[in-house]
Write an enzyme that holds these catalytic residues in place. Structure first.
Site, short mmCIF file in Angstrom:
data_model
loop_
_atom_site.label_atom_id
_atom_site.label_comp_id
_atom_site.label_asym_id
_atom_site.label_seq_id
_atom_site.Cartn_x
_atom_site.Cartn_y
_atom_site.Cartn_z
CG ASP A 29 -6.33 -6.61 -7.47
OD1 ASP A 29 -5.03 -7.28 -6.91
OD2 ASP A 29 -6.89 -5.66 -7.07
CD GLU B 136 -3.17 -0.74 0.10
OE1 GLU B 136 -3.00 0.18 -0.57
OE2 GLU B 136 -3.96 -1.52 0.15
C1 DMJ Z 1 -5.87 1.15 -5.25
O1 DMJ Z 1 -5.50 1.39 -3.98
C2 DMJ Z 1 -5.31 0.59 -6.20
O2 DMJ Z 1 -5.82 0.65 -7.44
C3 DMJ Z 1 -5.22 -0.85 -5.91
O3 DMJ Z 1 -4.35 -1.68 -7.12
C4 DMJ Z 1 -6.24 -1.42 -5.72
N1 DMJ Z 1 -7.37 -1.14 -4.78
C5 DMJ Z 1 -7.36 0.68 -4.77
C6 DMJ Z 1 -8.41 1.07 -5.53
O4 DMJ Z 1 -9.67 0.46 -5.67
#
Ligand code: DMJ
Length: 687
Positions: free
Chosen positions: A453, A321
């Site tokens: 993802d 993060e």
């Molecule tokens: C963001 O912090 C980034 O895009 C991350 O890869 C996935 N989630 C959030 C947004 O939804």
């Protein structure tokens, strides 16, 4: 001492222990005959042991080769380096396999040993061999890139103050329906393969550069970042862009008033909270302020970074993060503005995150204390999320390119190499990986949603970031998309919406799709734009439509966090939303994909879709007294607030909407920048 024992000792030493005088020497044979059989056995044993010891020790003494603890450590490191060199040998693949399987070379003489040929056992080994060759090429290129190059044109450091140049050289918009393949294909139709004649000596066409860089601080490829006059966009924005600017200012001003310098803003209660304690909303928003051209707001933010931002905090932070949001934000802002302040902050943060990589497997621990450097697995279990350990590479590589210090890039490349070597299900990966063993938790879910993802996103984007020179990334992405087609893609009933499900326990199909998955159509379109197959683009178009329907079919016109797609032939509605999944966090993924689809097709329907979504955000998430908030239930006619402004709404959602609503493709041209997972644009390098 017993008499027998005393006698044995005195004879063996040749001294009388009473008189301390040498005895008259007796013939060895007569002495031997006087010994008991036990004494003879002991002497024989001593002679044999002594001989063996001499054989081992003498050569070492002779070569001066006795290792101190430090020397041994240095030699171990040297051996590991030697292993790396050995993988570059033409037959060295099995040697590399030894390294990545965690086995040490037992050879102790510090010579480079030729790798032993072993039989090809399985697919994993084959993958490792291919990976090794690619990594070998990659390492060579990296070495070449480290060569000093001549100073780029000085004006490039002042990109903000320069007039617009008409923009980057993005390869124009594709007319709708024209599936033009725009990037390198050789005569055989292969994509991204280098010409052998080109790949060795040419770093951005700079052959035979002077020995010393004129400006060692300047990024080798910085000249690839095109200048743009970000802060003079007034009069050039479209009406829809102006509406996004208004929304951004509305949120920014409330944050500034009630939460300035704190990580996150709670607009209903007008309070704030800390996550990392680094002014997250400010840092995550920096490059949005630049891209939207908001100079006074940018100046405030820069001043805060200069005077207040510190990473010297006794605080555990999540590696993924803080990397995508803060490190990515600082690096992107450095590239857009040329302001060294952001580079210095990025370097400080990057150094504090490096202890995460000191795990037994080199798969990073998920968390680290920024002050004490203690890294550890998450509190909830022994595993790291697969997407998290594979969504730091763009940023750490960029940090290495900016600083000309390989250590950041090497750390994350080791992770990529390792993950590449692991067995997968047709390119698809389970969502958990153990930092101690380096293995996937094979019973965990396979998904393009949470925890899976951006593994796939960064495969494609790393290939692009490195000038399409590391085919391992492209190959893994292509294989994963084949896995998607085989295992995850289905059509809903009754509307035949194409969607991506999950495999529970890596086996059992579930028709569940997170909103997070909606980044994928944009990424697949980007792949197609960079020369990947046309059917990727066909899938991207259909998935974009599905993601839009996740908004359009809700009473609020906002998507829930998760939907289930109906499989039943008789069903009346394609989308099923369970109560715990009905919230909306202001996420960006769908408008992100709309942005890519519009850039690549010029089809205004994507802008209109984005406008519908933006209007819904304004209607249901805008807080009267300032700011925007996530909401509880998108199915309720009147949504209720969750009281949180996620930093990604400013960093990503509004940024992608602004870019979507504009027609100037030289604003962050996609052949010069690649967006990280938090929408922070980083430069594309030539290698
Ligand atoms: C963001 O912090 C980034 O895009 C991350 O890869 C996935 N989630 C959030 C947004 O939804």
């Amino acid at each position: 001492m017993s008499g027998a024992k005393r006698d044995f000792l005195s004879i063996s030493l040749g001294f009388d222990d009473d008189q301390k005088e040498p005895r008259k020497r007796q013939s060895i044979w007569r002495v031997w005959k006087r010994l008991s059989s036990l004494q003879r056995s002991v002497i024989c044993l001593i002679i044999v042991l002594g001989g063996l010891s001499a054989l081992y020790i003498l050569p070492a003494i002779h070569h001066g080769n006795r290792l101190s603890g430090e020397d041994a450590k240095a030699n171990k490191e040297r051996r590991q380096a030697v292993d790396k060199v050995a993988v570059n040998d033409k037959n060295g693949h099995e040697f590399f396999q030894d390294k990545i399987m965690g086995r040490e070379n037992s050879n102790n003489n510090h010579q480079i040993q030729p790798p032993k040929e072993v039989p090809k056992r399985n697919k994993q080994e084959a993958l490792q061999r291919v990976a090794k060759q690619q990594i070998d090429e990659y390492n060579k290129r990296l070495q070449r890139q480290r060569r000093p190059v001549k100073k780029p044109p000085p004006q490039l450091k002042q990109v903000v103050d320069r007039p617009p140049n008409g923009g980057g050289e993005e390869v124009g918009l594709l007319p709708p329906d024209e599936k033009q393949e725009i990037l390198e294909r050789d005569e055989n139709g292969d994509i991204g393969k280098e010409d052998d004649n080109d790949k060795d000596d040419n770093v951005d066409g700079q052959l035979n550069q002077p020995e010393k860089a004129a400006d060692p601080d300047f990024n080798v490829d910085q000249h690839a970042v095109p200048p743009y006059d970000y802060f003079h966009q007034e009069g050039k924005r479209t009406d829809r862009q102006e509406a996004v600017v208004d929304a951004f200012r509305f949120a920014w001003n409330a944050y500034k008033k009630y939460a300035w310098g704190h990580d996150e803003f709670h607009p209903i209660t007008r309070t704030h909270s800390e996550w990392f304690g680094v002014g997250l909303t400010i840092v995550d928003s920096l490059d949005t302020l630049v891209i939207l051209g908001l100079k006074p707001e940018y100046d405030d933010a820069r001043e805060w970074v200069a005077n207040e931002l510190t990473f010297e905090k006794d605080k555990d932070v999540n590696l993924f993060e803080i990397t995508i949001r803060v490190l990515g934000g600082l690096l992107a802002t450095y590239h857009l503005t040329g302001d060294d302040l952001f580079k210095e902050k990025a370097v400080d943060l990057g150094n504090r995150l490096l202890p995460c990589f000191n795990s037994p497997s080199k798969v990073p621990f998920s968390d680290v204390n920024m002050m004490t450097s203690r890294a550890h697995a998450p509190r909830w279990g022994p595993d790291s999320s697969t997407s998290e350990v594979t969504t730091i590479q763009l940023e750490f590589r960029d940090l290495s390119r900016v600083t000309k210090d390989d250590k950041y890039e090497n750390a994350v490349m080791t992770v990529s190499e390792h993950i590449h070597s692991l067995p997968k299900k047709d390119g698809l990966v389970p969502i958990f990986v153990n930092a101690n063993t380096g293995s996937f938790r094979g019973t965990s879910t396979i998904t393009f949603g949470a925890r899976g993802d951006s593994y796939y996103e960064y495969l494609l984007k790393q290939w692009i970031q490195t000038g399409k020179t590391i085919n391992m990334f492209k190959d893994d992405f292509m294989e994963a998309i084949d896995g998607v087609k085989k295992h995850l893609l289905r059509e809903s009933s009754p509307s035949k919406l194409l969607y991506l499900g999950e495999l529970l326990g890596s086996r059992t199909f579930s028709p569940k799709m997170d909103h997070l998955v909606c980044y994928l159509p944009g990424t697949m379109a980007l792949g197609y734009k960079n020369g990947l197959p046309a059917d990727h683009f066909d899938i991207a178009k259909r998935l974009t439509e599905t993601c839009f329907q996740m908004y359009a079919r809700m009473p609020t016109k906002l998507s829930p966090e998760i939907v289930y797609f109906s499989q039943a032939a008789q069903s009346k509605e394609d989308l099923i939303v369970k109560a715990p999944d009905a919230h909306n966090l202001l996420r960006p993924e769908t408008v992100e994909s709309l942005f890519y689809m519009y850039r690549f097709t010029g089809d205004k329907k994507y802008q209109d879709m984005g406008w519908t979504i933006f209007q819904a955000f304004l209607k249901h998430t805008k807080v009267e007294n300032g700011g925007f908030s996530s909401i509880h239930n998108v199915k309720a006619a009147k949504a209720t607030f969750r009281d949180k402004l996620e930093s990604f709404f400013l960093a990503e959602t509004l940024k992608y909407l602004y870019l979507l609503f504009g027609d100037d493709s030289s604003l962050i041209p996609l052949d010069k920048f690649v967006f990280n997972s938090e929408a922070h644009p980083l430069p594309i390098y030539s290698s």
